[in-house]
Each structure stands twice: as structure tokens, then as C-alpha cells.
Scaffold this active site. Structure first.
Site, mmCIF file in Angstrom:
data_model
loop_
_atom_site.group_PDB
_atom_site.id
_atom_site.type_symbol
_atom_site.label_atom_id
_atom_site.label_comp_id
_atom_site.label_asym_id
_atom_site.label_seq_id
_atom_site.Cartn_x
_atom_site.Cartn_y
_atom_site.Cartn_z
ATOM 1 N N GLU A 179 -3.067 -0.328 -8.376
ATOM 2 C CA GLU A 179 -4.040 0.925 -8.067
ATOM 3 C C GLU A 179 -3.090 2.271 -8.234
ATOM 4 O OE1 GLU A 179 -6.922 0.696 -5.090
ATOM 5 O OE2 GLU A 179 -6.358 2.375 -3.945
ATOM 6 N N ASP A 223 0.677 -1.190 0.165
ATOM 7 C CA ASP A 223 -0.153 0.020 0.026
ATOM 8 C C ASP A 223 0.802 1.330 -0.106
ATOM 9 O OD1 ASP A 223 -2.309 1.500 0.118
ATOM 10 O OD2 ASP A 223 -2.738 1.271 2.415
#
Ligand SMILES: [Zn+2]
Length: 487
Positions: A267, A162
Site C-alpha cells: 500500500e 503499517d
């Protein structure tokens, strides 16, 4: 014999007051039988029939091998059971990120997700969180995989490197088996100057061929179906703001993602910045990436209003809905999902998120699972809670360097004025929640507090699971991730 394994596991677990056998974990694969249990204060795996070709390591107990839930045994189980490895989720399946800073929450997360049409992303930590918790990507994945084993979860899960910002960190996460990369573009985003001369000067810093291409491609473009129109000024501002981020995304895609040799969800995160992502900017970035052959799985814009950590949305709900609607239409046009970051506790916007995206969305949470751990301590161990609270106050100013929050200490009731039974009420107040949320690194850094915290959560393991399962279910229900009876 299945019965033998269960009786042996029960005998081991019953010696521990918080012991438990995880019935759903029972698996037979070829000659190997496995059952997870909690005993001696930790998760373990009881294995029968493992030969030398399997790399389980543990203590022999008659016919069984009692294995700690550690890294080596996690790799052994990954090799034996394909569904215990993280996998890419793709563009269509709804997904939900469940960060677990302590490595104790993912099992309860899976109990919340069970039966719903969505794929959980269990291992989800940013570099910032790794640094503050002194954990590694391998540790985080170990904890996630053991949760999968304990829950007998066979429906797939993701693991998210992340908010990574560079090729090296991304390669590292991919080498460890992470199935999703969230590319944080924040260091490459530039807020365009408000002064027009300064803006022009900033624009002219871009290479001439790039400027000409952008102008030719976008100036005067209107897309009525998406409500977009690109004036000269809009194009220049977007070019200043996003050109470097687009280049970073191309580099990462071609050097890391496409060459990973397996599907990886990429992402793009534009959210960690001070300026809102306009629908025009979103379209521009997506169009540039598509033309370059970069395939992203999801996009996290910076929405209007504020998504602060651990508290509800701050801002105009209808303005948010309109903004999300436009971004969702663009994401639909390109075929990927919208991603909502800092999704912990955003109860007032969840129904819009579910309705507007039709639940084809990714939502990330993390801090709220830490706060539920603090809530359990406030309920069960008031003296320890008081220590944590004081320590948090001591470090709040330092913690603000990592997180932008509005927490106002003067609005937090003095600790000494509260009876023990009132302590959990701090977890229902925004200022105190943020105080307790952003200082987690300082609580975990202190070796004594660290030990006390983990001892308390071991003692109150079931209470934590129960709180967490309910709390995450409130998130999922709010968004509208329904229970599917076929799952
Ligand atoms: Zn983010």
C-alpha cells in the site's frame, strides 16, 4: 477423543473466575488435537497428541500439554495450521484494518467481522505505535495469531507493517511474516511553494532528464473520463511534491516486495501530510509506478477535510464524496483499492465510502479499539479511570508531538465535577476522546498504570469484548460490509 479435551479444558478454565473455553478453536490436524482456553489470567492452548516433531512447549497434564499462548507456541501452531499465517489479500477483496494496541482486541474484532465479505487485517501497527507501546512486530503478530486460533478463524487475515518508511523496517516486518506493507511516503512528500519563482526553483532541483520526461509525458495531457487535465504548472507542482515518493516506492518494491518470495500487499500512503492529494497527482504517481513495473495493492490519498484520530470526519461531506469518487475512478483504472486511513469513528462518511467504492476498499482503524478499553474502565473502574484521565492531561502536550489533533482542554469538563456514573460520557465528547486517544503511550509507559490497566481489562474481559464487538460492527455496518450467509 474430542470430549476428553473439552472436559480437561473446562476443568482448567473453571478454576479462574474469568476462565473460558473457546469452543470454536477446537481443531484436529493429523494426530494432534487442540483447544484454546483462558485460565490463570491468560490465553492458553491445550494440546493432545503433539509429538517431538511439533515444537509446542508447555506443562504436561496427563495426556495433554498445556501451552501458554506465547511466541514459541505461536510458531508451532503456524507450522501445523497454514490458515493461522497471515496472507496477502490482493486487489479485489474488501479489507478492514483492526489495529490492536494492547494485544487484547483482535478476538472481539474477529467476532465483528464473522460472516461478512471482507478480510480482516489484524496485526496492524505503525512504528510510532510500536515505540509508544514498547511492543515489537513479533508481539503484535503473536497476539493476532492467538486471536485467530481462539476464534477458529479459517477465512484468512492480513498483517500490516503499517506506515513504514524505509527498507530496513520493511525487511524486518517481511522476515517476521507480515503480508502487507504500508509504505509511508510522508518524509518524501514536498509541498510545492506557492510563490511561482520559488516553485520554478524547486522544480529545477530535479534532474533535467526527469523533468524532460515528465513534461513530455504529462504537460497538455487530458483524460476526460477521469476528469483530469495537466497544465504545465500542475505537472511542475506534482513533480516537486511526489517525485521523491515515486522513487522511494520503486526502491522498496524492487528491493523488498518483489523479492519477498511470496505475495505481499503493498500500500502506498500519501496521507500523512498537510496537503491534499489532487486526483492529477494520484494519477501521475500511479502511472509512473505502473510504467516502472511497480504493482501496488492499494493507495491512501490525503482526502479533503480532516481525518483526525478517534473522532468523526471534519469537513464538507459532499466535497469529500466528490473527491473520493475521483480517486476511486483512478484506482479502478489502475486496478487497485483505495485505502482510507484514520478510519476510526468516521461514521458520517462511511456510507459514501461503501457506496462509492462498492466496498472494494481498505479502511484502517486502531485508536478506537483503545478508546473502547478506556470506556470499559470508565464504566467499571472509576478510580482507575480518574488516574488515567489525570495522567492524560499531564502528558497531552507531549503527545501532540506524535499526533495532530484539535483537542481543546478548556472544553473538557473538570474531572472533579463528574460523578462516577458520568465518567463514561467523556468517551462521547471529541476533546476528551482525543485527549484519551493520543496519550495511550504515556499511560502504558507508567509501569503501575500499565499493570492496573491490564488487570482491569482482564477482570472485565467479557465487557471489553462486548463493547468492542458492537463498536466495530457499527463501523462495518456503516460502510455496508454485509453479512454473507455462505461464509
Ligand atoms: Zn495513514
Amino acid at each position: 477423543m474430542q470430549g476428553e479435551l473439552f472436559s480437561a479444558a473446562s476443568a482448567i478454565a473453571s478454576a479462574d473466575p474469568t476462565g473460558e473455553v473457546f469452543d470454536a478453536s477446537y481443531t484436529i490436524q493429523g494426530q494432534v488435537e487442540m483447544l484454546a482456553l483462558h485460565a490463570d489470567g491468560r490465553d492458553q492452548l491445550l494440546v493432545k497428541g503433539a509429538g517431538t516433531e511439533h515444537s509446542f512447549a508447555g506443562r504436561r497434564q496427563g495426556d495433554f500439554l498445556l501451552c501458554p499462548a506465547d511466541h514459541q507456541n505461536r510458531l508451532a501452531i503456524n507450522a501445523l495450521l497454514p490458515y493461522t499465517n497471515p496472507t496477502a489479500i490482493g486487489r479485489d477483496m474488501p479489507s478492514f484494518g483492526l489495529g490492536d494496541r494492547l494485544g487484547l482486541a483482535n478476538y472481539a474484532h474477529l467476532l465483528s467481522v464473522k460472516g461478512r465479505t471482507l478480510v480482516p487485517v489484524l496485526a496492524q501497527q505503525s512504528k510510532r505505535e510500536l515505540n509508544l507501546t514498547h511492543r515489537t512486530y513479533a508481539d503484535v503478530l503473536d497476539a493476532a495469531v492467538w486471536a485467530v486460533v481462539k476464534a477458529g478463524w479459517r477465512s484468512g487475515f492480513g498483517a500490516d507493517g503499517d506506515h513504514l518508511k524505509n527498507v530496513e523496517d520493511i525487511q524486518n516486518a517481511l522476515a517476521l511474516g507480515y503480508s502487507m506493507i504500508t509504505l509511508d511516503c510522508s518524509e518524501k512528500l514536498h509541498q510545492p511553494p506557492t510563490d511561482s519563482a520559488a516553485r520554478q526553483a524547486a522544480y529545477e532541483q530535479l534532474p533535467a532528464d526527469v523533468r524532460h520526461r515528465y513534461e513530455k509525458r504529462y504537460v497538455g495531457l487530458t483524460i476526460p473520463s477521469l476528469g483530469l487535465s495537466f497544465t504545465d504548472e500542475v505537472v511542475k507542482s506534482i513533480a516537486i511534491g511526489y517525485h521523491d515518493a515515486i522513487e522511494l516506492a520503486k526502491t522498496v518494491y524492487f528491493t523488498c516486495i518483489r523479492s519477498a518470495g511470496r505475495p505481499v500487499d503493498l500500500e502506498l500512503s500519501l496521507d500523512e501530510t498537510t496537503f491534499t492529494t489532487s486526483p492529477e497527482a494520484h494519477y501521475f504517481v500511479a502511472q509512473e509506478l505502473e510504467e516502472a513495473g511497480v504493482v501496488i495493492n492499494s493507495m491512501a490519498p490525503r482526502f479533503v477535510g480532516e481525518f483526525q484520530k478517534g473522532i468523526d470526519y471534519i469537513g464538507d461531506l459532499s466535497a469529500f464524496a466528490v473527491h473520493l469518487q475521483k480517486h476511486t475512478a483512478i484506482a479502478d483504472h489502475f486496478g487497485y483499492k483505495i485505502s482510507v486511513h484514520s478510519g476510526s469513528d468516521k461514521f458520517s462518511v462511511f456510507s459514501s465510502v461503501g457506496e462509492i467504492t462498492g466496498c472494494r476498499v481498505h479502511v484502517k482503524t486502531a485508536g478506537t479499539s483503545w478508546l473502547e478499553a478506556v470506556r470499559v474502565i470508565a464504566q467499571q473502574e472509576p478510580a482507575l479511570y480518574r488516574e488515567l484521565h489525570r495522567n492524560a492531561l499531564k502528558h497531552l502536550d507531549q503527545a501532540r508531538a506524535y499526533y495532530v489533533v484539535h483537542a481543546d482542554v478548556s472544553r473538557i469538563r473538570p474531572l472533579d465535577n463528574l460523578q462516577d456514573a458520568e465518567l463514561p460520557s467523556y468517551l462521547d465528547e471529541n476533546d476528551a476522546r482525543q485527549l484519551l486517544h493520543i496519550t495511550y503511550g504515556f499511560q502504558l509507559e507508567d509501569p503501575i498504570l500499565h499493570q492496573k490497566l491490564f488487570d482491569a481489562l482482564e477482570l472485565h474481559r467479557k465487557a471489553y469484548e462486548c463493547c468492542l464487538q458492537k463498536h466495530i460492527a457499527r463501523h462495518l455496518d456503516g460502510i455496508g460490509f454485509q453479512k454473507d450467509t455462505n461464509r
